[in-house]
Design a protein around this motif. Structure first.
Motif, PDB file in Angstrom:
ATOM      1  N   LEU A   5     -62.753  94.626 -26.138  1.00  0.00           N
ATOM      2  CA  LEU A   5     -62.351  94.088 -27.347  1.00  0.00           C
ATOM      3  C   LEU A   5     -61.006  93.295 -27.765  1.00  0.00           C
ATOM      4  N   PRO A   6     -60.045  94.113 -27.662  1.00  0.00           N
ATOM      5  CA  PRO A   6     -58.696  93.770 -27.674  1.00  0.00           C
ATOM      6  C   PRO A   6     -58.156  92.451 -27.105  1.00  0.00           C
ATOM      7  N   LEU A   7     -58.773  92.402 -25.923  1.00  0.00           N
ATOM      8  CA  LEU A   7     -58.287  91.379 -24.952  1.00  0.00           C
ATOM      9  C   LEU A   7     -59.358  89.818 -25.679  1.00  0.00           C
ATOM     10  N   VAL A   8     -60.273  90.204 -26.042  1.00  0.00           N
ATOM     11  CA  VAL A   8     -61.061  89.143 -26.776  1.00  0.00           C
ATOM     12  C   VAL A   8     -60.613  88.566 -27.783  1.00  0.00           C
ATOM     13  N   PHE A   9     -60.076  89.283 -28.592  1.00  0.00           N
ATOM     14  CA  PHE A   9     -59.503  89.064 -29.919  1.00  0.00           C
ATOM     15  C   PHE A   9     -58.182  88.275 -29.831  1.00  0.00           C
ATOM     16  N   GLU A  10     -57.253  88.751 -28.892  1.00  0.00           N
ATOM     17  CA  GLU A  10     -56.095  88.155 -28.372  1.00  0.00           C
ATOM     18  C   GLU A  10     -56.359  86.578 -27.767  1.00  0.00           C
ATOM     19  N   PHE A  11     -57.355  86.703 -26.922  1.00  0.00           N
ATOM     20  CA  PHE A  11     -57.693  85.251 -26.152  1.00  0.00           C
ATOM     21  C   PHE A  11     -58.169  84.394 -27.413  1.00  0.00           C
ATOM     22  N   ALA A  12     -59.097  84.824 -28.304  1.00  0.00           N
ATOM     23  CA  ALA A  12     -59.631  84.070 -29.240  1.00  0.00           C
ATOM     24  C   ALA A  12     -58.475  83.416 -30.162  1.00  0.00           C
ATOM     25  N   VAL A  13     -57.580  84.249 -30.526  1.00  0.00           N
ATOM     26  CA  VAL A  13     -56.178  83.581 -31.131  1.00  0.00           C
ATOM     27  C   VAL A  13     -55.459  82.669 -30.430  1.00  0.00           C
ATOM     28  N   GLU A  14     -55.409  82.912 -29.166  1.00  0.00           N
ATOM     29  CA  GLU A  14     -54.702  82.062 -28.382  1.00  0.00           C
ATOM     30  C   GLU A  14     -55.494  80.557 -28.500  1.00  0.00           C
ATOM     31  N   LEU A  15     -56.858  80.841 -28.335  1.00  0.00           N
ATOM     32  CA  LEU A  15     -57.408  79.447 -28.145  1.00  0.00           C
ATOM     33  C   LEU A  15     -57.561  78.542 -29.630  1.00  0.00           C
ATOM     34  N   THR A  16     -57.498  79.482 -30.570  1.00  0.00           N
ATOM     35  CA  THR A  16     -57.477  78.780 -31.984  1.00  0.00           C
ATOM     36  C   THR A  16     -56.433  78.599 -32.618  1.00  0.00           C
ATOM     37  N   TYR A  17     -55.137  78.654 -31.895  1.00  0.00           N
ATOM     38  CA  TYR A  17     -53.889  78.754 -32.509  1.00  0.00           C
ATOM     39  C   TYR A  17     -53.406  78.126 -33.805  1.00  0.00           C
ATOM     40  N   PRO A  18     -53.657  76.853 -34.165  1.00  0.00           N
ATOM     41  CA  PRO A  18     -53.229  76.547 -35.485  1.00  0.00           C
ATOM     42  C   PRO A  18     -53.947  77.222 -36.689  1.00  0.00           C
ATOM     43  N   GLU A  19     -55.255  77.828 -36.302  1.00  0.00           N
ATOM     44  CA  GLU A  19     -55.856  78.589 -37.429  1.00  0.00           C
ATOM     45  C   GLU A  19     -55.387  80.018 -37.252  1.00  0.00           C
ATOM     46  N   SER A  20     -55.551  80.768 -38.449  1.00  0.00           N
ATOM     47  CA  SER A  20     -55.070  82.157 -38.699  1.00  0.00           C
ATOM     48  C   SER A  20     -55.737  83.158 -37.654  1.00  0.00           C
ATOM     49  N   GLU A  21     -55.065  84.286 -37.512  1.00  0.00           N
ATOM     50  CA  GLU A  21     -55.726  85.148 -36.578  1.00  0.00           C
ATOM     51  C   GLU A  21     -56.936  85.690 -37.276  1.00  0.00           C
ATOM     52  N   GLY A  22     -56.929  85.912 -38.677  1.00  0.00           N
ATOM     53  CA  GLY A  22     -57.672  86.401 -39.291  1.00  0.00           C
ATOM     54  C   GLY A  22     -59.115  85.840 -39.133  1.00  0.00           C
ATOM     55  N   MET A  23     -59.009  84.461 -39.235  1.00  0.00           N
ATOM     56  CA  MET A  23     -60.208  83.524 -39.179  1.00  0.00           C
ATOM     57  C   MET A  23     -61.091  83.642 -37.682  1.00  0.00           C
ATOM     58  N   SER A  24     -60.014  83.797 -36.719  1.00  0.00           N
ATOM     59  CA  SER A  24     -60.593  83.867 -35.493  1.00  0.00           C
ATOM     60  C   SER A  24     -61.498  85.471 -35.324  1.00  0.00           C
ATOM     61  N   SER A  25     -60.634  86.298 -35.653  1.00  0.00           N
ATOM     62  CA  SER A  25     -61.104  87.748 -35.551  1.00  0.00           C
ATOM     63  C   SER A  25     -62.431  87.761 -36.515  1.00  0.00           C
ATOM     64  N   GLY A  26     -62.369  87.266 -37.630  1.00  0.00           N
ATOM     65  CA  GLY A  26     -63.422  87.333 -38.679  1.00  0.00           C
ATOM     66  C   GLY A  26     -64.970  86.660 -37.915  1.00  0.00           C
ATOM     67  N   LEU A  27     -64.720  85.640 -37.362  1.00  0.00           N
ATOM     68  CA  LEU A  27     -65.920  84.769 -36.787  1.00  0.00           C
ATOM     69  C   LEU A  27     -66.444  85.859 -35.544  1.00  0.00           C
ATOM     70  N   LEU A  28     -65.558  86.263 -34.739  1.00  0.00           N
ATOM     71  CA  LEU A  28     -65.924  87.161 -33.702  1.00  0.00           C
ATOM     72  C   LEU A  28     -66.814  88.287 -34.202  1.00  0.00           C
ATOM     73  N   ASN A  29     -66.075  88.954 -35.222  1.00  0.00           N
ATOM     74  CA  ASN A  29     -66.760  90.045 -35.884  1.00  0.00           C
ATOM     75  C   ASN A  29     -68.236  89.779 -36.462  1.00  0.00           C
ATOM     76  N   VAL A  30     -68.171  88.376 -37.307  1.00  0.00           N
ATOM     77  CA  VAL A  30     -69.650  88.155 -37.731  1.00  0.00           C
ATOM     78  C   VAL A  30     -70.544  87.898 -36.461  1.00  0.00           C
ATOM     79  N   SER A  31     -69.915  87.199 -35.477  1.00  0.00           N
ATOM     80  CA  SER A  31     -71.132  86.850 -34.521  1.00  0.00           C
ATOM     81  C   SER A  31     -71.473  88.003 -33.489  1.00  0.00           C
ATOM     82  N   ALA A  32     -70.659  88.841 -33.606  1.00  0.00           N
ATOM     83  CA  ALA A  32     -70.962  90.275 -32.917  1.00  0.00           C
ATOM     84  C   ALA A  32     -72.030  90.984 -33.505  1.00  0.00           C
TER      85      ALA A  32
END
Length: 112
Positions: A5-32
């Motif tokens: 999970l920490p790797l996935v969250f970090e990679f998602a933040v890298e891929l969606t950089y202009p967006e905030s970290e909270g947005m990508s982490s929140g979407l990952l949590n909701v989809s999970a």
């Protein structure tokens, strides 16, 4: 999967950089959560109707599918590129400012 999970969250933040970290982490949590509910209900129905082996095969197939899809993600590390560009840009701007502003600054003793 918890160590992943920490790797996935970090990679998602890298891929969606202009967006905030909270947005990508929140979407990952909701989809999970959504996929977790769907797969739990589906496996429960498969186990009730066909047995435990088909239920486990169902989950293994989707885990393999997810791993295969993950392998095709292009590693576009936008945040790292932006961080590398920022210090160089600041150094260049400081050099330009130091070249253009050669006016001495007078400091009085009252300001010290």
């Amino acid at each position: 999967m918890m160590g992943y999970l920490p790797l996935v969250f970090e990679f998602a933040v890298e891929l969606t950089y202009p967006e905030s970290e909270g947005m990508s982490s929140g979407l990952l949590n909701v989809s999970a959560q959504v996929f977790g509910i769907i797969f739990t209900i589906s496996q429960g129905q498969i186990i009730d109707n066909y047995g435990t082996m088909p239920g486990n095969i169902f989950l293994c197939v989707f885990l393999a599918l997810g791993a295969a899809l993950t392998a095709f993600i292009k590693a576009d590390l936008r945040r790292q590129k932006a961080n590398k560009d920022t210090p160089e840009t600041k150094v260049q701007e400081e050099e330009e400012e130091s070249n253009t502003s050669k006016v001495p600054i007078a400091v009085s003793e009252a300001h010290l």
